[in-house]
Design a protein around this motif. Structure first.
Motif, PDB file in Angstrom:
ATOM      1  N   UNK A   1       0.841  -1.193   0.000  1.00 14.09           N
ATOM      2  CA  UNK A   1       0.000   0.000   0.000  1.00 14.09           C
ATOM      3  C   UNK A   1       0.879   1.246   0.000  1.00 14.09           C
ATOM      4  N   UNK A   2       0.395   2.284  -0.657  1.00 10.47           N
ATOM      5  CA  UNK A   2       1.130   3.550  -0.666  1.00 10.47           C
ATOM      6  C   UNK A   2       0.921   4.266   0.666  1.00 10.47           C
ATOM      7  N   UNK A   3       1.729   5.289   0.916  1.00 13.19           N
ATOM      8  CA  UNK A   3       1.571   6.081   2.139  1.00 13.19           C
ATOM      9  C   UNK A   3       0.185   6.730   2.192  1.00 13.19           C
ATOM     10  N   UNK A   4      -0.326   7.157   1.045  1.00  8.67           N
ATOM     11  CA  UNK A   4      -1.648   7.774   0.991  1.00  8.67           C
ATOM     12  C   UNK A   4      -2.749   6.762   1.335  1.00  8.67           C
ATOM     13  N   UNK A   5      -2.631   5.552   0.821  1.00 13.27           N
ATOM     14  CA  UNK A   5      -3.614   4.508   1.132  1.00 13.27           C
ATOM     15  C   UNK A   5      -3.603   4.174   2.623  1.00 13.27           C
TER      16      UNK A   5
END
Length: 79
Positions: free
Chosen positions: A63-67
């Motif tokens: 997962x990305x930091x935003x997710x």
């Protein structure tokens, strides 16, 4: 084709099994076989999900930091 094997359970569990067999009008053997069938299905599903997760992680699918931030906000305790 079915096969027989022996399982040892304590008296309390045997009593509960017999009560359930009586209430459901099912044989003890049917209940035990169904319980094992359900247990195997759930655990096979869980192991499959774990293996898929490991495969994804090994492939760098994270997962990305935003997710992650969205998930944290979704479950954050708000006072």
């Amino acid at each position: 084709m079915s096969a027989a094997f022996t399982v040892r359970i304590d008296e309390a569990m045997l009593g509960a099994l017999d009560q359930l067999a009586e209430k459901t009008e099912r044989p003890r053997n049917w209940l035990v076989a169904k319980a094992i069938e359900d247990y195997l299905a759930v655990n096979a599903w869980q192991v499959g999900k774990i293996e898929a997760g490991i495969t994804a992680a090994d492939g760098g699918d994270f997962a990305s930091d935003e997710e992650l931030a969205r998930v944290r906000m979704k479950f954050a305790v708000r006072e």
